[in-house]
Design a protein around this motif. Structure first.
Motif, short mmCIF file in Angstrom:
data_model
loop_
_atom_site.label_atom_id
_atom_site.label_comp_id
_atom_site.label_asym_id
_atom_site.label_seq_id
_atom_site.Cartn_x
_atom_site.Cartn_y
_atom_site.Cartn_z
N ALA A 167 6.41 12.88 -12.74
CA ALA A 167 5.53 12.01 -11.94
C ALA A 167 5.07 12.72 -10.68
CB ALA A 167 6.27 10.71 -11.59
N LEU A 174 7.47 -2.47 -3.23
CA LEU A 174 8.66 -2.05 -3.98
C LEU A 174 9.92 -2.64 -3.36
CD1 LEU A 174 9.73 -0.47 -6.33
CD2 LEU A 174 9.47 1.62 -5.02
N ILE A 215 6.32 -7.18 -13.66
CA ILE A 215 6.30 -5.93 -12.89
C ILE A 215 7.74 -5.48 -12.70
CG2 ILE A 215 5.60 -4.83 -10.74
CD1 ILE A 215 3.53 -7.06 -10.42
N SER A 216 8.02 -4.23 -13.02
CA SER A 216 9.37 -3.70 -12.84
C SER A 216 9.42 -2.72 -11.67
CB SER A 216 9.84 -3.00 -14.12
OG SER A 216 9.16 -1.78 -14.30
N THR A 217 10.60 -2.60 -11.08
CA THR A 217 10.76 -1.66 -9.97
C THR A 217 10.56 -0.21 -10.45
OG1 THR A 217 13.15 -1.72 -10.37
CG2 THR A 217 12.29 -3.13 -8.61
N SER A 218 10.91 0.08 -11.69
CA SER A 218 10.73 1.44 -12.22
C SER A 218 9.26 1.81 -12.27
CB SER A 218 11.34 1.56 -13.61
OG SER A 218 12.74 1.36 -13.57
N GLN A 219 8.41 0.89 -12.71
CA GLN A 219 6.97 1.15 -12.75
C GLN A 219 6.43 1.45 -11.35
OE1 GLN A 219 5.72 -2.53 -14.52
NE2 GLN A 219 5.91 -1.77 -16.63
N LEU A 220 6.83 0.63 -10.39
CA LEU A 220 6.36 0.82 -9.02
C LEU A 220 6.91 2.13 -8.44
CD1 LEU A 220 6.75 -2.83 -7.64
CD2 LEU A 220 4.62 -1.63 -8.18
N TYR A 261 7.64 4.95 -10.05
CA TYR A 261 6.91 6.11 -10.59
C TYR A 261 5.50 6.18 -9.98
CZ TYR A 261 10.64 6.81 -13.96
OH TYR A 261 11.85 7.07 -14.53
N LEU A 262 4.88 5.03 -9.75
CA LEU A 262 3.58 5.03 -9.08
C LEU A 262 3.71 5.58 -7.67
CD1 LEU A 262 0.59 4.31 -8.94
CD2 LEU A 262 1.25 1.95 -8.36
N PRO A 314 11.66 12.46 -15.60
CA PRO A 314 10.50 11.60 -15.35
C PRO A 314 10.05 11.62 -13.88
CG PRO A 314 12.13 10.44 -16.66
CD PRO A 314 12.78 11.70 -16.19
N SER A 341 20.93 1.02 -11.14
CA SER A 341 20.85 1.23 -12.59
C SER A 341 22.18 1.69 -13.18
CB SER A 341 19.75 2.27 -12.90
OG SER A 341 20.12 3.56 -12.46
#
Length: 302
Positions: free
Chosen positions: A14, A44, A139-144, A146-147, A10, A218
């Motif tokens: 990205a 983040l 809002i998750s840290t994973s989403q941020l 990948y952004l 991933p 994680s």
């Protein structure tokens, strides 16, 4: 092996997605996207601080976390420096300095301000963890993360290397940083009592604060995620200090300990203290370490 691929894929997708978007966007838009990197990193870090709030708000645990992070940061900075000194001959200085866009003290204070803001965002996140704020949980840290990686990919379109990548030193430098950092992690394991693989994971962030903290937490939990985050923050602070104090005389060593941040956060100070002729070296070294960091962390944690 499948677990490592599932974690790395991933991130690579990205990065490639961002690079593809950057190729399609007009140049002015890619530069606008690049300006979003720093505020997104601060956001983040806020969420990382929120996630590690239990660790950072516990006085006794915070002392141990800070002490462990300082040991890892010191050894993973000093050993790469020494290895680069031993293995790479420093060219004689020409005596000419590049014109600076800002006075040297201003450059240093600007970089230091960014690090202190990063620490402040972590602290604010830790404080926010003590309140019931439901909207933050959306809002998750994973989403941020990948952004952020998509934006890094967009920013890579601006990378202009010319023929610099053909010179041997551009690959030797990041390799020495990797070897020195892993050796520093092994040495830190002796002083802290941490396991070998855990120490290797903590030493493989190369200053990429947000990535290392999320990947480590994680697998090993919030305690180690906080150690990884602070280790890489301290590495960046040490890199800024060494750039300011010794960057003009020991350019390659200073660029080396900047790690992955040589691609972005510390690049303005590298340009000012080491000269524009070292910018390509910094970009390639930072790029290689940015790609290698998640792979090494996941291999260590597998």
């Amino acid at each position: 092996m499948q677990l490592i691929l599932a974690s790395i894929l991933p991130i690579m997708l990205a990065l490639l997605c961002g690079y593809g978007i950057g190729l399609l966007l007009p140049r002015r838009h890619t530069r606008h996207c690049a300006r979003l990197l720093t505020p997104l990193i601060w956001l983040l870090l806020f969420f990382c601080g929120k996630g590690f709030g239990t660790v950072l708000s516990d006085g006794s645990m915070l002392g141990k976390t800070l002490g462990t992070a300082l040991i890892f940061a010191s050894l993973t900075s000093l050993l790469p420096w020494g290895l680069i000194v031993l293995c790479m001959r420093q060219p004689r200085a020409s005596g000419k300095t590049e014109p600076a866009e800002r006075p040297p003290v201003t450059q240093f204070l600007h970089a230091l301000r960014d690090c202190l803001l990063a620490l402040g965002m972590v602290g604010m996140g830790a404080v926010a963890s003590g309140f019931q704020l439901g909207w933050l949980d959306a809002i998750s840290t994973s989403q941020l993360l990948y952004l952020l990686i998509v934006l890094v990919g967009i920013d890579l379109v601006e990378l202009k290397l010319g023929s610099a990548w053909r010179t041997p030193e551009v690959m030797v430098l990041p390799v020495l940083v990797i070897i020195g950092s892993l050796a520093g992690g092994m040495a830190a394991a002796v002083f802290t009592g941490e396991g070998v693989w855990t120490s290797l994971a903590l030493s493989s962030g190369f200053g990429w604060v947000t990535l290392s903290s999320i990947l480590v937490s994680s697998k090993l939990g919030s305690n180690y995620g906080a150690i990884a985050m602070l280790t890489d923050l301290f590495r960046e602070l040490m890199a800024i200090a060494m750039l300011y104090l010794l960057g003009a005389r020991f350019s390659r060593e200073a660029i080396g300990i900047c790690g992955a941040t040589a691609l972005d956060a510390t690049l303005p100070l590298i340009r000012q203290k080491c000269g524009t002729h070292h910018v390509s070296l910094a970009l390639i070294s930072g790029f290689v370490l940015t790609l290698v960091s998640p792979l090494l962390i996941m291999v260590s944690l597998a």
